[in-house]
Design an enzyme around this catalytic site. Structure first.
Site, mmCIF file in Angstrom:
data_model
loop_
_atom_site.group_PDB
_atom_site.id
_atom_site.type_symbol
_atom_site.label_atom_id
_atom_site.label_comp_id
_atom_site.label_asym_id
_atom_site.label_seq_id
_atom_site.Cartn_x
_atom_site.Cartn_y
_atom_site.Cartn_z
ATOM 1 N N ARG A 75 1.069 -1.014 0.498
ATOM 2 C CA ARG A 75 0.502 0.636 0.109
ATOM 3 C C ARG A 75 0.788 1.868 0.420
ATOM 4 O O ARG A 75 1.829 1.302 0.520
ATOM 5 C CB ARG A 75 -0.914 -0.318 1.250
ATOM 6 C CG ARG A 75 -1.967 -1.201 1.413
ATOM 7 C CD ARG A 75 -3.091 -1.007 2.585
ATOM 8 N NE ARG A 75 -4.265 -1.761 2.443
ATOM 9 C CZ ARG A 75 -4.171 -3.290 1.956
ATOM 10 N NH1 ARG A 75 -3.084 -3.800 2.626
ATOM 11 N NH2 ARG A 75 -5.558 -3.974 1.803
ATOM 12 N N HIS A 174 1.508 -13.182 -5.625
ATOM 13 C CA HIS A 174 0.740 -13.546 -4.257
ATOM 14 C C HIS A 174 -0.170 -14.653 -3.761
ATOM 15 O O HIS A 174 -0.771 -15.104 -3.828
ATOM 16 C CB HIS A 174 -0.417 -12.280 -4.272
ATOM 17 C CG HIS A 174 -0.984 -11.768 -3.501
ATOM 18 N ND1 HIS A 174 -1.922 -12.556 -2.673
ATOM 19 C CD2 HIS A 174 -0.835 -10.259 -2.823
ATOM 20 C CE1 HIS A 174 -2.223 -11.790 -1.484
ATOM 21 N NE2 HIS A 174 -1.696 -10.512 -1.540
ATOM 22 N N ASP A 247 -0.414 -9.966 8.338
ATOM 23 C CA ASP A 247 -0.805 -8.825 7.584
ATOM 24 C C ASP A 247 0.171 -7.812 7.047
ATOM 25 O O ASP A 247 -0.238 -6.407 7.223
ATOM 26 C CB ASP A 247 -2.261 -7.893 6.791
ATOM 27 C CG ASP A 247 -2.048 -7.352 6.108
ATOM 28 O OD1 ASP A 247 -3.185 -7.305 5.682
ATOM 29 O OD2 ASP A 247 -1.330 -7.816 5.313
ATOM 30 N N GLU A 306 4.939 -12.683 0.696
ATOM 31 C CA GLU A 306 5.135 -11.930 -0.527
ATOM 32 C C GLU A 306 6.267 -11.159 -0.458
ATOM 33 O O GLU A 306 6.706 -9.831 -0.007
ATOM 34 C CB GLU A 306 4.338 -10.586 -0.427
ATOM 35 C CG GLU A 306 2.201 -11.379 -1.127
ATOM 36 C CD GLU A 306 1.284 -10.263 -0.687
ATOM 37 O OE1 GLU A 306 1.096 -9.267 -0.555
ATOM 38 O OE2 GLU A 306 0.386 -10.792 0.761
HETATM 39 C C1 G6D Z 1 -5.828 -7.489 1.840
HETATM 40 O O1 G6D Z 1 -5.045 -6.770 3.928
HETATM 41 C C2 G6D Z 1 -4.392 -7.236 2.832
HETATM 42 C C3 G6D Z 1 -3.603 -7.644 1.952
HETATM 43 O O2 G6D Z 1 -2.310 -7.669 2.379
HETATM 44 C C4 G6D Z 1 -3.602 -8.473 0.633
HETATM 45 O O3 G6D Z 1 -2.170 -8.240 -0.193
HETATM 46 C C5 G6D Z 1 -5.322 -8.346 0.053
HETATM 47 O O4 G6D Z 1 -6.271 -8.054 0.969
HETATM 48 C C6 G6D Z 1 -5.117 -9.458 -1.336
HETATM 49 O O5 G6D Z 1 -6.007 -6.931 1.712
#
Ligand code: G6D
Length: 339
Positions: A75, A174, A247, A306
């Site tokens: 982000r 991903h 996350d 990732e």
């Molecule tokens: C959510 O916060 C997570 C991200 O890190 C992820 O990549 C995405 O889902 C697929 O937004």
């Protein structure tokens, strides 16, 4: 070592790279890894990544299952960054912020694809030129990604690029792993071991703050091995703020490696990379009911590693940088070894 290719839709091709007790399935669309099939401790071959049953569902996927991410993974607050005294505005695709390269990011590109093979490996070369202005990024970027399955059963993703102007670049992949081979078994019991000693704090919008927190005595301390359950069930503020789990971007201390093991199947995965860290995402927000291989989706069905350089470096110059100077060769590599 061999390969197969079949047309699965208009201009979409699904490639299968076949080695000794391993198969890698990928699309030219988004460079999506749709399946990785490896044996468990009894030799049972099963798929260990999340993927849609119907390939068309990738078109409307908002979870980036298996996809190449770029130009910049992660982000970027307020969808803008400063460079050479100029402010560049990116497309805001998550509220007022920029996520995973924007709506026209690498995940939805039909990449030019070509199979390569020699005595040591079989693979797919994916090429795409991201034009100046794509989602607001400056400069043309010529991207080449190599998916290579080697004779030793390792799978390597190599990212190479060159830009016509100063820009920012931090691609990743991903994939959501579930080493049990059964997505009805959540990833709580997966054991992760990595020497990361710091994580980047996130706020309630999941945006990176300018703080790096020590992992010591937290559910983010994987230095002696830890089950993912410890962060999913934790009331640590950083686990709670992301929807109960992980996350977060973790920075390697020395060894750029992640060891993952799953006790029921006996499968182990060792990820090694040239990158300084990775986002650990435990699929806290994976929506229910998507038609995946192995059944309907739900949270905690897969875990992402990732590997990338983090865009938080745009605001925190003490972190490894995502900046790429014009005409400077870019190369990063991540290898996945299944035992
Ligand atoms: C959510 O916060 C997570 C991200 O890190 C992820 O990549 C995405 O889902 C697929 O937004």
């Amino acid at each position: 070592m061999k390969w197969q290719a079949k047309e699965v839709d208009d201009h979409w091709i699904e490639f299968t790279l076949i080695g000794d007790n391993i198969e890698i399935h990928c699309l030219n669309y988004g460079g999506i890894i749709t399946k990785i099939v490896v044996p468990d401790k009894n030799g049972k071959m099963e798929n260990v990544v999340l993927g849609y049953k119907n390939v068309q569902d990738y078109k409307k996927d908002t979870h980036f299952l298996g996809a190449l991410i770029g130009r910049v993974g992660g982000r970027i607050p307020n969808a803008e960054f400063q460079q050479n005294g100029q402010t560049f505005s990116l497309v805001a695709n998550e509220r007022s912020h920029h996520l995973h390269g924007g709506p026209n990011g690498f995940h939805q590109v039909v990449w030019k694809s070509e199979v390569f093979q020699n005595e040591h490996e079989v693979g797919v070369q994916l090429r795409h030129t991201s034009k100046a202005g794509a989602d607001g990024y400056p400069g043309d970027v010529e991207m080449t990604v190599y998916y290579s399955l080697k004779k030793d059963r390792t799978f390597t993703i190599t990212y190479e690029a060159i830009a016509t102007k100063d820009t920012i670049l931090s691609p990743t992949n991903h994939m959501y792993f579930n080493l049990s081979g059964d997505i009805q078994i959540p990833i709580h019991q997966h054991i992760v071991t990595t020497d990361c000693d710091r994580l980047i704090e996130v706020d309630q919008e999941l945006l990176p703050t300018d703080l790096c927190l020590p992992v010591k005595e937290t559910p983010f301390d994987f230095r002696n091995g830890k089950m993912l359950e410890s962060g999913i069930a934790s009331n640590h503020p950083q686990n709670e703020i992301v929807g109960n789990g992980y996350d977060h971007y973790l920075l390697f201390a020395k060894e750029k490696a992640i060891h993952v093991s799953e006790p029921l199947s006996g499968r182990e995965l060792v990820i090694t990379t040239t990158e300084p860290g990775f986002v650990l995402y435990s699929a806290n927000r994976l929506e229910e009911g998507l038609a995946l291989h192995g059944g309907p989706s739900k949270a905690y069905q897969g875990v992402c590693f990732e590997t990338q350089t983090h865009p938080a470096s745009l605001l925190n110059p003490t972190l490894p940088s995502v900046r790429l100077h014009a005409n400077k060769k870019y190369k990063q590599q991540t290898t996945y070894a299944f035992t």
